[in-house]
Write a protein that holds these residues in place. Structure first.
Motif, PDB file in Angstrom:
ATOM      1  N   ILE A 179       0.848  -1.189   0.000  1.00 53.91           N
ATOM      2  CA  ILE A 179       0.000   0.000   0.000  1.00 53.91           C
ATOM      3  C   ILE A 179       0.884   1.239   0.000  1.00 53.91           C
ATOM      4  O   ILE A 179       1.933   1.280   0.650  1.00 53.91           O
ATOM      5  CB  ILE A 179      -0.967  -0.012   1.210  1.00 53.91           C
ATOM      6  CG1 ILE A 179      -2.004   1.100   1.085  1.00 53.91           C
ATOM      7  CG2 ILE A 179      -0.204   0.087   2.539  1.00 53.91           C
ATOM      8  CD1 ILE A 179      -3.149   0.967   2.080  1.00 53.91           C
ATOM      9  N   LYS A 180       0.463   2.233  -0.787  1.00 53.47           N
ATOM     10  CA  LYS A 180       1.199   3.492  -0.905  1.00 53.47           C
ATOM     11  C   LYS A 180       0.308   4.622  -0.388  1.00 53.47           C
ATOM     12  O   LYS A 180      -0.804   4.822  -0.891  1.00 53.47           O
ATOM     13  CB  LYS A 180       1.590   3.741  -2.364  1.00 53.47           C
ATOM     14  CG  LYS A 180       2.375   5.031  -2.606  1.00 53.47           C
ATOM     15  CD  LYS A 180       2.683   5.190  -4.097  1.00 53.47           C
ATOM     16  CE  LYS A 180       3.387   6.500  -4.403  1.00 53.47           C
ATOM     17  NZ  LYS A 180       3.645   6.687  -5.851  1.00 53.47           N
ATOM     18  N   CYS A 181       0.778   5.339   0.625  1.00 46.58           N
ATOM     19  CA  CYS A 181      -0.018   6.367   1.288  1.00 46.58           C
ATOM     20  C   CYS A 181       0.746   7.689   1.298  1.00 46.58           C
ATOM     21  O   CYS A 181       1.973   7.720   1.207  1.00 46.58           O
ATOM     22  CB  CYS A 181      -0.321   5.965   2.737  1.00 46.58           C
ATOM     23  SG  CYS A 181      -0.978   4.297   2.951  1.00 46.58           S
ATOM     24  N   TRP A 182      -0.006   8.775   1.441  1.00 43.12           N
ATOM     25  CA  TRP A 182       0.582  10.102   1.540  1.00 43.12           C
ATOM     26  C   TRP A 182      -0.056  10.831   2.714  1.00 43.12           C
ATOM     27  O   TRP A 182      -1.282  10.965   2.771  1.00 43.12           O
ATOM     28  CB  TRP A 182       0.348  10.864   0.244  1.00 43.12           C
ATOM     29  CG  TRP A 182       0.858  12.287   0.215  1.00 43.12           C
ATOM     30  CD1 TRP A 182       1.761  12.870   1.059  1.00 43.12           C
ATOM     31  CD2 TRP A 182       0.493  13.309  -0.723  1.00 43.12           C
ATOM     32  NE1 TRP A 182       1.993  14.173   0.717  1.00 43.12           N
ATOM     33  CE2 TRP A 182       1.230  14.472  -0.376  1.00 43.12           C
ATOM     34  CE3 TRP A 182      -0.362  13.342  -1.820  1.00 43.12           C
ATOM     35  CZ2 TRP A 182       1.103  15.657  -1.099  1.00 43.12           C
ATOM     36  CZ3 TRP A 182      -0.486  14.527  -2.538  1.00 43.12           C
ATOM     37  CH2 TRP A 182       0.243  15.675  -2.180  1.00 43.12           C
ATOM     38  N   SER A 183       0.771  11.290   3.628  1.00 45.73           N
ATOM     39  CA  SER A 183       0.340  12.191   4.695  1.00 45.73           C
ATOM     40  C   SER A 183       0.742  13.596   4.280  1.00 45.73           C
ATOM     41  O   SER A 183       1.913  13.974   4.363  1.00 45.73           O
ATOM     42  CB  SER A 183       0.998  11.799   6.025  1.00 45.73           C
ATOM     43  OG  SER A 183       0.727  12.767   7.025  1.00 45.73           O
ATOM     44  N   ALA A 184      -0.228  14.381   3.807  1.00 43.34           N
ATOM     45  CA  ALA A 184       0.035  15.726   3.292  1.00 43.34           C
ATOM     46  C   ALA A 184      -0.105  16.738   4.431  1.00 43.34           C
ATOM     47  O   ALA A 184      -1.073  16.697   5.177  1.00 43.34           O
ATOM     48  CB  ALA A 184      -0.948  16.058   2.175  1.00 43.34           C
ATOM     49  N   ALA A 185       0.879  17.642   4.545  1.00 38.95           N
ATOM     50  CA  ALA A 185       0.957  18.562   5.690  1.00 38.95           C
ATOM     51  C   ALA A 185       1.079  17.756   6.973  1.00 38.95           C
ATOM     52  O   ALA A 185       0.243  17.825   7.868  1.00 38.95           O
ATOM     53  CB  ALA A 185      -0.241  19.503   5.719  1.00 38.95           C
ATOM     54  N   GLU A 198       4.272   1.773   2.503  1.00 39.77           N
ATOM     55  CA  GLU A 198       5.058   2.924   2.040  1.00 39.77           C
ATOM     56  C   GLU A 198       4.247   4.192   2.306  1.00 39.77           C
ATOM     57  O   GLU A 198       3.144   4.357   1.778  1.00 39.77           O
ATOM     58  CB  GLU A 198       5.342   2.794   0.544  1.00 39.77           C
ATOM     59  CG  GLU A 198       6.097   3.952  -0.069  1.00 39.77           C
ATOM     60  CD  GLU A 198       6.262   3.815  -1.582  1.00 39.77           C
ATOM     61  OE1 GLU A 198       6.858   4.716  -2.186  1.00 39.77           O
ATOM     62  OE2 GLU A 198       5.781   2.807  -2.153  1.00 39.77           O
ATOM     63  N   VAL A 199       4.778   5.071   3.149  1.00 40.38           N
ATOM     64  CA  VAL A 199       4.099   6.322   3.473  1.00 40.38           C
ATOM     65  C   VAL A 199       5.007   7.485   3.110  1.00 40.38           C
ATOM     66  O   VAL A 199       6.149   7.565   3.575  1.00 40.38           O
ATOM     67  CB  VAL A 199       3.720   6.396   4.973  1.00 40.38           C
ATOM     68  CG1 VAL A 199       3.066   7.749   5.282  1.00 40.38           C
ATOM     69  CG2 VAL A 199       2.779   5.258   5.355  1.00 40.38           C
ATOM     70  N   HIS A 200       4.502   8.365   2.265  1.00 39.93           N
ATOM     71  CA  HIS A 200       5.185   9.622   1.964  1.00 39.93           C
ATOM     72  C   HIS A 200       4.595  10.687   2.887  1.00 39.93           C
ATOM     73  O   HIS A 200       3.373  10.755   3.059  1.00 39.93           O
ATOM     74  CB  HIS A 200       4.976  10.022   0.510  1.00 39.93           C
ATOM     75  CG  HIS A 200       5.545   9.034  -0.453  1.00 39.93           C
ATOM     76  ND1 HIS A 200       5.333   9.106  -1.816  1.00 39.93           N
ATOM     77  CD2 HIS A 200       6.331   7.940  -0.265  1.00 39.93           C
ATOM     78  CE1 HIS A 200       5.959   8.110  -2.413  1.00 39.93           C
ATOM     79  NE2 HIS A 200       6.565   7.387  -1.494  1.00 39.93           N
ATOM     80  N   ALA A 201       5.455  11.494   3.482  1.00 38.98           N
ATOM     81  CA  ALA A 201       5.008  12.514   4.429  1.00 38.98           C
ATOM     82  C   ALA A 201       5.623  13.844   4.038  1.00 38.98           C
ATOM     83  O   ALA A 201       6.844  13.947   3.908  1.00 38.98           O
ATOM     84  CB  ALA A 201       5.409  12.128   5.848  1.00 38.98           C
ATOM     85  N   THR A 202       4.782  14.848   3.836  1.00 40.52           N
ATOM     86  CA  THR A 202       5.271  16.138   3.349  1.00 40.52           C
ATOM     87  C   THR A 202       4.738  17.281   4.196  1.00 40.52           C
ATOM     88  O   THR A 202       3.652  17.201   4.779  1.00 40.52           O
ATOM     89  CB  THR A 202       4.853  16.374   1.887  1.00 40.52           C
ATOM     90  OG1 THR A 202       3.419  16.466   1.818  1.00 40.52           O
ATOM     91  CG2 THR A 202       5.333  15.248   0.980  1.00 40.52           C
ATOM     92  N   GLY A 222      11.208   3.719   9.559  1.00 42.85           N
ATOM     93  CA  GLY A 222      11.741   3.298   8.276  1.00 42.85           C
ATOM     94  C   GLY A 222      10.718   3.162   7.168  1.00 42.85           C
ATOM     95  O   GLY A 222      11.088   3.053   5.987  1.00 42.85           O
ATOM     96  N   ARG A 223       9.442   3.174   7.513  1.00 41.01           N
ATOM     97  CA  ARG A 223       8.386   3.052   6.505  1.00 41.01           C
ATOM     98  C   ARG A 223       7.908   4.407   5.993  1.00 41.01           C
ATOM     99  O   ARG A 223       7.032   4.472   5.127  1.00 41.01           O
ATOM    100  CB  ARG A 223       7.168   2.277   7.058  1.00 41.01           C
ATOM    101  CG  ARG A 223       7.491   0.928   7.672  1.00 41.01           C
ATOM    102  CD  ARG A 223       8.560   0.157   6.916  1.00 41.01           C
ATOM    103  NE  ARG A 223       8.268   0.013   5.498  1.00 41.01           N
ATOM    104  CZ  ARG A 223       9.166  -0.308   4.576  1.00 41.01           C
ATOM    105  NH1 ARG A 223      10.425  -0.496   4.916  1.00 41.01           N
ATOM    106  NH2 ARG A 223       8.812  -0.436   3.298  1.00 41.01           N
ATOM    107  N   VAL A 224       8.467   5.501   6.539  1.00 43.12           N
ATOM    108  CA  VAL A 224       8.019   6.853   6.178  1.00 43.12           C
ATOM    109  C   VAL A 224       9.153   7.612   5.500  1.00 43.12           C
ATOM    110  O   VAL A 224      10.284   7.630   5.984  1.00 43.12           O
ATOM    111  CB  VAL A 224       7.546   7.632   7.419  1.00 43.12           C
ATOM    112  CG1 VAL A 224       7.043   9.025   7.010  1.00 43.12           C
ATOM    113  CG2 VAL A 224       6.449   6.874   8.157  1.00 43.12           C
ATOM    114  N   ARG A 225       8.834   8.242   4.362  1.00 42.98           N
ATOM    115  CA  ARG A 225       9.786   9.084   3.637  1.00 42.98           C
ATOM    116  C   ARG A 225       9.316  10.538   3.728  1.00 42.98           C
ATOM    117  O   ARG A 225       8.263  10.896   3.217  1.00 42.98           O
ATOM    118  CB  ARG A 225       9.864   8.663   2.168  1.00 42.98           C
ATOM    119  CG  ARG A 225      10.969   9.386   1.384  1.00 42.98           C
ATOM    120  CD  ARG A 225      10.900   9.049  -0.094  1.00 42.98           C
ATOM    121  NE  ARG A 225       9.870   9.841  -0.758  1.00 42.98           N
ATOM    122  CZ  ARG A 225       9.396   9.578  -1.975  1.00 42.98           C
ATOM    123  NH1 ARG A 225       9.813   8.528  -2.635  1.00 42.98           N
ATOM    124  NH2 ARG A 225       8.482  10.362  -2.518  1.00 42.98           N
TER     125      ARG A 225
END
Length: 256
Positions: free
Chosen positions: A96-102, A126-130, A177-180
């Motif tokens: 699963i590919k997720c995005w935490s925006a803000a 996989e979590v992208h965090a921005t 380690g699962r968050v970029r």
């Protein structure tokens, strides 16, 4: 230089678009900062920011609202766990590919990993965090939190994935380690695609209606068909079909 000219020059120089924020609110916040730092005009404030990175960082910090905690509004996270994630994974997804925006200080993206870990091995998450604020991203990467921030973390996960560290808690490397993490401006930077889940909560309320429309269109394009957008408690989308979305539960929107 009045505030509008300050905003115009700032956008030209940095890309930050103050005029896409609700003007009364952002003007009050930045006037407070400007006066606190001893500047009598936005022209002087702008010139100082050009020379002083610490002042610019303080400006970005004042612009953002960094109030967060793990599992903020826990009832909504329970809906994610019981209803939304099983729906996303029903097709047999093994990753699963997720995005935490803000993402602020990281409480939210780490909460996503902890929640999804009920369904998938950590290595398949996989979590992208921005966030626009590099200072909060630096804090998020450290992964240390006050007891008040982790009070809603389920006890089994608190015991397994957190360790006591002086006056707070430090999250395990297996979760980190699962968050970029990376810096990103929702108003001006490009959006990645292929997300199964986007979480953006209690942020869009600070933007103008025109900016909200642009953001929701871009979120929709970033989602896979069948993917979900999870928004904040005062951010219900009144016309989700305009963005190719449908409401399936309060604060959750599925891409058609």
């Amino acid at each position: 230089m009045d505030f509008v000219e300050f905003a115009r020059q700032l956008k030209q120089k940095t890309g930050v678009d103050l005029l896409s924020y609700k003007q009364g609110q952002v003007l009050r916040r930045l006037t407070s900062l400007r006066e606190r730092k001893g500047f009598h005009s936005f022209a002087a404030f702008y010139r100082a920011m050009e020379r002083d990175k610490e002042l610019y960082d303080a400006f970005i910090d004042q612009l953002t609202i960094n109030v967060t905690e793990f599992y903020r509004n826990p009832g909504r996270w329970e809906v994610l766990r019981r209803q939304i994630l099983p729906e996303i994974l029903r097709s047999g997804l093994s990753r699963i590919k997720c995005w935490s925006a803000a993402c602020s200080t990281g409480d939210e993206p780490y909460s996503i990993v902890l929640t999804v870990s009920d369904f998938l091995p950590l290595q398949n998450i996989e979590v992208h965090a921005t966030d626009i604020d590099s200072a909060v991203i630096d804090k998020a990467k450290i992964g240390k939190y006050a007891a008040s921030a982790v009070r809603e973390v389920p006890q089994d996960k608190l015991s397994k994935y957190f360790s006591m560290d002086n006056d707070g808690y430090r999250i395990a490397e297996a979760i980190k380690g699962r968050v970029r993490f990376r810096q990103h401006d929702l108003l001006t930077d490009p959006y990645e695609s292929g997300y199964d889940l986007i979480v953006c909560r209690n942020v869009v309320i600070y933007f103008t209606d025109e900016a909200k429309t642009r953001i929701y269109h871009k979120f929709s394009k970033s989602l896979k068909p069948g993917g979900y957008l999870f928004v904040g408690g005062v951010e219900q989308i009144s016309n989700p079909a305009d963005y190719g979305l449908e409401s399936t539960a309060m604060f959750f929107y599925k891409k058609l």
